[in-house]
Structures are given as C-alpha cells and as structure tokens.
Write a protein that holds these residues in place. Structure first.
Motif, PDB file in Angstrom:
ATOM      1  N   GLY A 193      -1.799  -4.762   0.158  1.00  0.00           N
ATOM      2  CA  GLY A 193      -2.324  -3.790   1.198  1.00  0.00           C
ATOM      3  C   GLY A 193      -1.411  -3.662   2.266  1.00  0.00           C
ATOM      4  N   ILE A 194      -1.915  -3.213   3.525  1.00  0.00           N
ATOM      5  CA  ILE A 194      -1.348  -2.848   4.770  1.00  0.00           C
ATOM      6  C   ILE A 194      -0.935  -4.220   5.577  1.00  0.00           C
ATOM      7  CG2 ILE A 194      -0.805  -1.468   6.659  1.00  0.00           C
ATOM      8  CD1 ILE A 194      -2.849   0.723   5.510  1.00  0.00           C
TER       9      ILE A 194
ATOM     10  N   ASP B  47       0.054  -5.225  -5.231  1.00  0.00           N
ATOM     11  CA  ASP B  47      -0.237  -4.651  -4.069  1.00  0.00           C
ATOM     12  C   ASP B  47      -1.167  -5.486  -3.044  1.00  0.00           C
ATOM     13  OD1 ASP B  47      -0.888  -2.703  -1.964  1.00  0.00           O
ATOM     14  OD2 ASP B  47      -0.792  -0.947  -3.444  1.00  0.00           O
TER      15      ASP B  47
ATOM     16  N   ASP C 256       0.634  -1.098   0.127  1.00  0.00           N
ATOM     17  CA  ASP C 256       0.120  -0.121  -0.071  1.00  0.00           C
ATOM     18  C   ASP C 256       0.839   1.450  -0.052  1.00  0.00           C
ATOM     19  OD1 ASP C 256      -2.545   0.902  -0.219  1.00  0.00           O
ATOM     20  OD2 ASP C 256      -2.566   1.570   1.993  1.00  0.00           O
TER      21      ASP C 256
ATOM     22  N   SER D 228       8.372  -1.739   1.159  1.00  0.00           N
ATOM     23  CA  SER D 228       7.880  -1.007   2.421  1.00  0.00           C
ATOM     24  C   SER D 228       8.927   0.081   2.827  1.00  0.00           C
ATOM     25  CB  SER D 228       7.282  -1.637   3.280  1.00  0.00           C
ATOM     26  OG  SER D 228       6.322  -0.983   4.104  1.00  0.00           O
TER      27      SER D 228
END
Length: 313
Positions: free
Chosen positions: A55-56, A53, A33, A79
């Motif tokens: 996500g977190i 992607d 993300d 990240s």
C-alpha cells in the motif's frame, strides 16, 4: 532504415526481475501501490507469492525489506524515485544503509522526463541523496540492455543498491550480445581528444547524438557512459580528463550532488580540470510533455551540442 527500438527502463526493470526471479527463489519484490507504473506487476504475474504490495506506505515497505534481508531474502523495493529516495530517505539511511543490509531499491519515474506529473514527482535530487549514504551503490542505466544487466548485477552485489529508472521510452543502443556491465566501471563509447563528456541515464544517447553534431564542427569529443555514479570509475575519469583537458558532465538531475559533483570530487583531488556541468540548474521541474521538457532544459542532443560547443570554443 529500420526504426530504432525504444523501451522505458522501468519496463526493463520489471522484465529483469522476472529473469532474476527464475534463477533465485530468495528474491522478493515489494511495491507501494504502484506495481502497474513501476512495472513490478510483471514480476507479480510470474511469481504472485513473492510479490507483496504494502500500500501507500513506503517507510513501512523499507522496514519490511530490512527484516526480510536479515532472514536471508534479497528484497527489491519499488516506488517512484521521489518516494523511494525522497520521502523514504530516513528509513533507507537507518534501516538499510546503517546496518548495510542486502536490500535493492528500484526507483522509477526519475527526472523531468516524468513529464505531465510535474515538479512534485520529478525527482532531481535522488542521486545526491543516495550518494551520501555510506556503502550505497548508485546505478543509473541508459537503455534496456544496460538496465536489465544492472538488475542482475544488483542482485549479485552483497549490500544496498539504488537503481534509477525512467518513465520515458528511450532508444536501445547497446548490443546485448557484446555488452558487459560491471558495477563501478564506466564505458568509453567513443574516444576523442578535445573534450570528455561523461553522461548517465537517458542523457547518454542524447550525448551520442550531440557528438555527431560536434564532429561536424571539428570538435573531437570523447564520450563516456557512467552508469555507476557510486562507486565512480575514478581511474577512467582521471585518465580521460588528463587526455582532453576539458570535461563536461550530462545528467537528468540537479547539477548539485549528482554525476557532475561526483566527477568534480575526483578531479579536484587528482587532476584539476575545467568542468561544465549540464543538468537542471537549481530549479524545480514543471508539468509538460517529456520531450518538450528535455528540450526546454537543454538536456536533449541539441541543447547538449550547443553548450559543449560554447564551452570548447
């Protein structure tokens, strides 16, 4: 006089992923993300089918990458350093390091030069963490040319690699036409006889500028760029330390566990030498403009000059 070109190494990372991706279809990029900030979005635009992607969910991203590596892919996971190395340490250790899988970690926004994001995002511990994982290569490039070369070398290397990139645009001082990157080999930028200064990352250019000030004071400093902190260039470290008799290390990282510790590990075994470690001294960072923080923590050319001069004199 033309203005010196400045590029953030995170930008170099995104561009290099595209360069390598054009040559190798097995390269897969995963992001958590933050594709806009880590610059993996550059790769996504070129190869949308090879950019995922998740996500977190950094831990899940690491597990996915481990699985892809067992299937013959070469995944780069990305990240902020605080998350890629900090939040993610257990997964990197157990899912990538322990089975020695061919996964590359592109960690951006490292060090206090993250600036206004403050202490929670200014990772000053990532080199120390990654150094402890058996078989992990740790690379901290100094400019655009070196960063792009490091990404190519990381792809070619069989095994896990941690790549450390910054948010702040930094001067491009290497000549792409003549520059050669080799994992585990330091680069002598200037020879000297009074003191050796080993620097890494954005501190390399600041050290080069500090050397000019030291020279005006009659101090002949040897400047060495250590872009690979693990495996470190033991031969060069020992050779230079024996030559000058005094050693300084400079890094945008805690003085505990980073470049300074790696150099000291070598010297205490092979060539006991007086060492000054310049870095962040066992404190957290703080919110503020990147350049002002580098000045406050004495990691700019002026701060390095003052500390080295006092150490030598």
């Amino acid at each position: 006089m033309s203005e010196i070109k400045k590029i953030a190494t995170r930008e170099s990372y995104g561009n290099a992923l595209v360069e390598v991706g054009k040559e190798h279809e097995d390269l897969i990029v995963l992001d958590a993300d933050l594709a806009g900030a880590t610059k993996t979005g550059i790769f996504k635009k070129a190869f949308p089918e090879r950019h995922w992607d998740v996500g977190i969910a950094e831990a899940n991203m690491t597990g996915i990458a481990a699985g892809l590596a067992t299937c013959g892919k070469v995944p780069f996971i990305s990240s902020f350093a605080m998350f890629a190395a900090g939040r993610n340490f257990e997964q990197v250790r157990n899912s990538i390091g322990y089975p020695h899988l061919n996964v590359k970690i592109g960690a951006t926004h490292a060090g206090i030069s993250v600036g206004e994001d403050g202490a929670t995002h200014q990772c000053l511990e990532d080199i120390a963490l990654m150094r402890t994982i058996p078989g992990m290569v740790v690379i901290n490039p100094a400019d655009d040319v070196e960063a792009r070369a490091a990404v190519h070398a990381a792809y070619d290397h069989a095994g896990p690699v941690y790549l450390r990139f910054g948010r702040l645009p930094v001067p491009v001082f290497n000549d792409e036409a003549t520059y050669k990157f080799e994992i585990g080999k330091g680069i002598v930028l200037k020879e000297g006889k009074d003191v050796t200064i080993f620097a890494t990352g954005l501190c390399v250019n600041e050290t080069v500028e500090a050397e000019k000030m030291l020279a005006k004071d009659g101090i002949d400093a040897e400047i060495i760029n250590i872009h690979t902190i693990k495996p470190i260039d033991r031969e060069l470290v020992v050779k230079s330390a024996l030559k000058t008799g005094k050693v300084v290390t400079v890094e945008e990282h805690s003085v505990i566990g980073g470049l300074g510790s790696a150099v000291c590990d070598v010297l205490c075994e092979e060539a006991p030498t007086k060492v000054l470690k310049i870095g962040v001294n066992d404190v957290f960072g703080e919110s503020g403009p990147a350049l002002e923080l580098l000045h406050k923590y004495e990691l700019d050319a002026e701060g390095i000059y003052k500390k080295v001069k006092a150490f030598v004199k």
